[in-house]
Structure formats: C-alpha cells, structure tokens
Design an enzyme around this catalytic site. Structure first.
Site, PDB file in Angstrom:
ATOM      1  CB  ALA A   1      28.196 -32.329 -18.238  1.00 20.29           C
TER       2      ALA A   1
ATOM      3  CG  LEU B   1      19.770 -41.001 -23.150  1.00 17.88           C
ATOM      4  CD1 LEU B   1      19.058 -42.060 -22.307  1.00 17.88           C
ATOM      5  CD2 LEU B   1      20.542 -41.678 -24.286  1.00 17.88           C
ATOM      6  CB  ALA B   2      20.715 -35.161 -23.204  1.00 15.42           C
TER       7      ALA B   2
ATOM      8  CB  ILE C   1      16.241 -32.500 -30.136  1.00 21.88           C
ATOM      9  CG1 ILE C   1      15.500 -32.342 -28.793  1.00 21.88           C
ATOM     10  CG2 ILE C   1      16.025 -31.289 -31.022  1.00 21.88           C
ATOM     11  CD1 ILE C   1      15.997 -31.192 -27.920  1.00 21.88           C
TER      12      ILE C   1
ATOM     13  CG  ASP D   1      33.345 -39.976 -29.130  1.00 18.87           C
ATOM     14  OD1 ASP D   1      33.402 -38.745 -28.914  1.00 18.87           O
ATOM     15  OD2 ASP D   1      33.276 -40.818 -28.224  1.00 18.87           O
TER      16      ASP D   1
ATOM     17  CE  LYS E   1      23.313 -27.117 -24.394  1.00 13.30           C
ATOM     18  NZ  LYS E   1      23.531 -27.900 -25.626  1.00 13.30           N
TER      19      LYS E   1
ATOM     20  CE1 TYR F   1      21.125 -27.984 -19.155  1.00 17.49           C
ATOM     21  CE2 TYR F   1      22.197 -25.887 -19.562  1.00 17.49           C
ATOM     22  CZ  TYR F   1      21.680 -27.076 -20.027  1.00 17.49           C
ATOM     23  OH  TYR F   1      21.752 -27.366 -21.364  1.00 17.49           O
TER      24      TYR F   1
HETATM   25  P1  NAD Z   1      19.793 -36.936 -26.583  1.00 18.74           P
HETATM   26  O1  NAD Z   1      20.369 -37.675 -25.428  1.00 18.74           O
HETATM   27  O2  NAD Z   1      18.779 -37.634 -27.405  1.00 18.74           O
HETATM   28  O3  NAD Z   1      20.934 -36.384 -27.534  1.00 18.74           O
HETATM   29  C1  NAD Z   1      22.231 -36.071 -27.081  1.00 18.74           C
HETATM   30  C2  NAD Z   1      23.164 -36.695 -28.088  1.00 18.74           C
HETATM   31  O4  NAD Z   1      24.504 -36.327 -27.822  1.00 18.74           O
HETATM   32  C3  NAD Z   1      23.101 -38.228 -28.084  1.00 18.74           C
HETATM   33  O5  NAD Z   1      22.788 -38.689 -29.376  1.00 18.74           O
HETATM   34  C4  NAD Z   1      24.519 -38.634 -27.718  1.00 18.74           C
HETATM   35  O6  NAD Z   1      24.922 -39.824 -28.380  1.00 18.74           O
HETATM   36  C5  NAD Z   1      25.279 -37.427 -28.263  1.00 18.74           C
HETATM   37  N1  NAD Z   1      26.633 -37.356 -27.718  1.00 18.74           N
HETATM   38  C6  NAD Z   1      27.048 -37.169 -26.440  1.00 18.74           C
HETATM   39  N2  NAD Z   1      28.393 -37.251 -26.381  1.00 18.74           N
HETATM   40  C7  NAD Z   1      28.831 -37.472 -27.650  1.00 18.74           C
HETATM   41  C8  NAD Z   1      30.106 -37.668 -28.234  1.00 18.74           C
HETATM   42  N3  NAD Z   1      31.229 -37.647 -27.503  1.00 18.74           N
HETATM   43  N4  NAD Z   1      30.166 -37.872 -29.590  1.00 18.74           N
HETATM   44  C9  NAD Z   1      29.046 -37.902 -30.350  1.00 18.74           C
HETATM   45  N5  NAD Z   1      27.819 -37.735 -29.841  1.00 18.74           N
HETATM   46  C10 NAD Z   1      27.716 -37.535 -28.513  1.00 18.74           C
HETATM   47  O7  NAD Z   1      19.158 -35.595 -25.938  1.00 18.74           O
HETATM   48  P2  NAD Z   1      18.597 -34.261 -26.615  1.00 18.74           P
HETATM   49  O8  NAD Z   1      17.826 -33.597 -25.527  1.00 18.74           O
HETATM   50  O9  NAD Z   1      17.945 -34.556 -27.895  1.00 18.74           O
HETATM   51  O10 NAD Z   1      19.919 -33.397 -26.839  1.00 18.74           O
HETATM   52  C11 NAD Z   1      20.253 -32.788 -28.065  1.00 18.74           C
HETATM   53  C12 NAD Z   1      20.728 -31.362 -27.842  1.00 18.74           C
HETATM   54  O11 NAD Z   1      19.623 -30.567 -27.424  1.00 18.74           O
HETATM   55  C13 NAD Z   1      21.809 -31.205 -26.773  1.00 18.74           C
HETATM   56  O12 NAD Z   1      22.743 -30.236 -27.212  1.00 18.74           O
HETATM   57  C14 NAD Z   1      21.015 -30.669 -25.600  1.00 18.74           C
HETATM   58  O13 NAD Z   1      21.810 -29.921 -24.691  1.00 18.74           O
HETATM   59  C15 NAD Z   1      20.044 -29.773 -26.340  1.00 18.74           C
HETATM   60  N6  NAD Z   1      18.916 -29.335 -25.542  1.00 18.74           N
HETATM   61  C16 NAD Z   1      18.057 -30.240 -25.003  1.00 18.74           C
HETATM   62  C17 NAD Z   1      17.002 -29.803 -24.218  1.00 18.74           C
HETATM   63  C18 NAD Z   1      16.055 -30.772 -23.583  1.00 18.74           C
HETATM   64  O14 NAD Z   1      15.312 -30.368 -22.680  1.00 18.74           O
HETATM   65  N7  NAD Z   1      16.028 -32.030 -23.985  1.00 18.74           N
HETATM   66  C19 NAD Z   1      16.817 -28.429 -23.996  1.00 18.74           C
HETATM   67  C20 NAD Z   1      17.704 -27.527 -24.578  1.00 18.74           C
HETATM   68  C21 NAD Z   1      18.759 -27.989 -25.342  1.00 18.74           C
END
Ligand code: NAD
Length: 254
Positions: free
Chosen positions: A94, A193-194, A19, A63, A161, A154
C-alpha cells in the site's frame, strides 16, 4: 526432509530479511526445489545473489499486478518443471502515506492498489498455479492481526488482509476438490522492508514483546517453520485456516 522431492514457487523475496526468503531457505533445507520470483529488475540482483545459497533454484520476474507477467512467469516454470507442489504468497503493498494518519482519509486509488496487490494477487496466482498442481498442492499466504482488530496506522492494509483471509477460505473451498490446500500464517511484527513502511512500527514491536504470552519478538524462522509445516504432508488435513505465529499475542484482550 519434510519437502523431499517437492517443487514450489515462493513469491515475495526482496532481500535477506524477507519472510519469503526465510521460507524459501527452510523449504530448500527440507529438500524442496524452489522457484523464486522477484518483483522487478531493481530487486533482481539481490534475489539472484541470495538464490546462490539454495540448490537448483529457478528465477522468474513477476509483478503480481500484471496478468501478463503472471502468465509469463508460470509459463517459464512450466518449461522447466512439469509440476509444482506448493506456492508461497508473501506479497503486500500500500502506498506509504496510506499507512499513516487516519483510515477514513484513504483514497479510492490507494484502496484499490492495496486490495489488488495484497489480496487479489492470491486468487490470480492460485489460478495460475492450479494447472501445474497435478498431484495436489499447498498454498500459503501471510497475514496480520490488523485484519480483524484495529491496529493504529495499519489502516488500508488491515482491510486488505481481511480480504486476503476471506480469499483463503473461498480458494480453499474451490481448490479442495483438486486436493489443493490454502492457508494463511498470521505473523506478529518482524522488521522487514514492508514493515518499515508502517508508521510507528517500533512501538508495535515493543507492545507485542510486552503483551504476548511468550514475551519475546517473533523470529522469522518460527514463521518459516510453520509455513513449511503447512506446505508439507504434515499439514495434509488443514485448509482454509489462519494459523497464528505471534507468540500468542492474538489471544490477549489488550
Ligand atoms: P518484504 O518487503 O520483504 O516483502 C514484501 C514483498 O512484496 C517484496 O518482495 C516486494 O517486492 C513484494 N511486492 C510488493 N508489490 C509487489 C508487486 N506488485 N509484485 C510482486 N511483488 C510485490 O516484507 P515482508 O514483511 O517479508 O512481507 C511479506 C508478507 O508478510 C507480506 O504479505 C506482509 O504483509 C506479511 N506480513 C509481514 C509482517 C511483518 O511484520 N513483517 C507481519 C505480518 C504479515
């Protein structure tokens, strides 16, 4: 060009499905100069390759679990730019085993890590960004409905969250006097990925599609558009809010 002349940092790009990447691209399309941070060298190659698609990107490794890496990353940005206007926090983590089974089994350590990386990091990054936001600013984070309703599996991330959304309100209060706005976009399920770490994610997607008033999957570009709106001057009266980009799913009783 909603972000013409603006500069900002986007935290959380792992790959092209992130995202954070959709928001970074949209922000760049709207005229912003964007700094991308990546978690570690393992993800660095991906992010360097993606960054070629946007104009004049800055790249920093960070990080968010490390205070010294946060300081270093913002120092690196300060060396190149005198000011930033926005920050996107799109980070959550997590351990995979905590996103399966029962919340009641969550260990102290898994709880701590989820809070640290997924919620506390917003406060840490906002603190680091504030001195660079000399002309006001906008901070956007990403949340999910599991903060306020029980979404099976979740678990500890829902609690993180909830903490993230409360942090948005406290940060909005603290930083309002510096004309820095803080908001969350609460996103319906998107395959990233997440998301792949959440047990039963496929059935979450199907349930969403059938129950949401708009009766379709959430598109990542819809999230990017809402985030860029909040980052831009168009969102100048909005702070401390959780805005849903979920096709209306959150209004339904079931
Ligand atoms: P993603 O895996 O692409 O992004 C998650 C990111 O978190 C990754 O780039 C990872 O490197 C980073 N990360 C994790 N631990 C870290 C650390 N210690 N230091 C630095 N970076 C770290 O997945 P996404 O779905 O794009 O997630 C982005 C956000 O959107 C998250 O907060 C996720 O909870 C939120 N979100 C996602 C969804 C969904 O369905 N995909 C829905 C609601 C909210």
């Amino acid at each position: 060009m909603l972000l013409s002349g603006k500069r900002g940092m986007v935290v959380g790009v792992a790959n092209k499905r992130s995202i954070a990447w959709a928001i970074a691209k949209k922000a760049a399309d709207e005229g912003a100069q964007v700094a991308l941070s990546y978690q570690n060298e393992r993800l660095g190659d991906n992010v360097r390759e993606l960054a070629q698609e946007i104009k004049d990107p800055l790249l920093v490794q960070m990080d968010v679990g490390s205070d010294s890496q946060i300081v270093m990353a913002f120092d690196n940005i300060r060396k190149q730019w005198d000011r930033i206007d926005f920050l996107v926090h799109a980070v959550a983590y997590a351990p995979r085993h905590a996103l399966d089974g029962r919340f009641v089994e969550t260990s102290r350590e898994d709880f701590r890590v989820a809070q640290d990386i997924s919620a506390y990091s917003l406060a840490a990054l906002s603190r680091a960004a504030q001195p660079l936001m000399t002309d006001g600013g906008s901070i956007v984070t990403l949340s999910y409905l599991g903060s306020e309703r029980v979404v099976p599996h979740y678990n500890v991330m829902g609690v993180a969250k909830a903490s993230l959304e409360a942090s948005v309100r406290y940060l909005a209060y603290d930083l309002g006097e510096s004309n820095i706005r803080v908001n969350a976009v609460s996103v319906g399920p998107i395959k990233t990925l997440a998301a792949s770490g959440i047990s039963g994610f496929g059935s979450m997607l199907r349930h969403h599609r059938t129950r949401a008033p708009l009766q379709k999957d959430v598109e990542i570009e819809e999230v990017a558009d809402a985030a860029v709106f909040l980052l831009s001057g168009m969102g100048r009266g909005i702070t401390g809010q959780v805005i849903y980009v979920d096709g209306g799913y959150n209004i339904m009783a079931d």
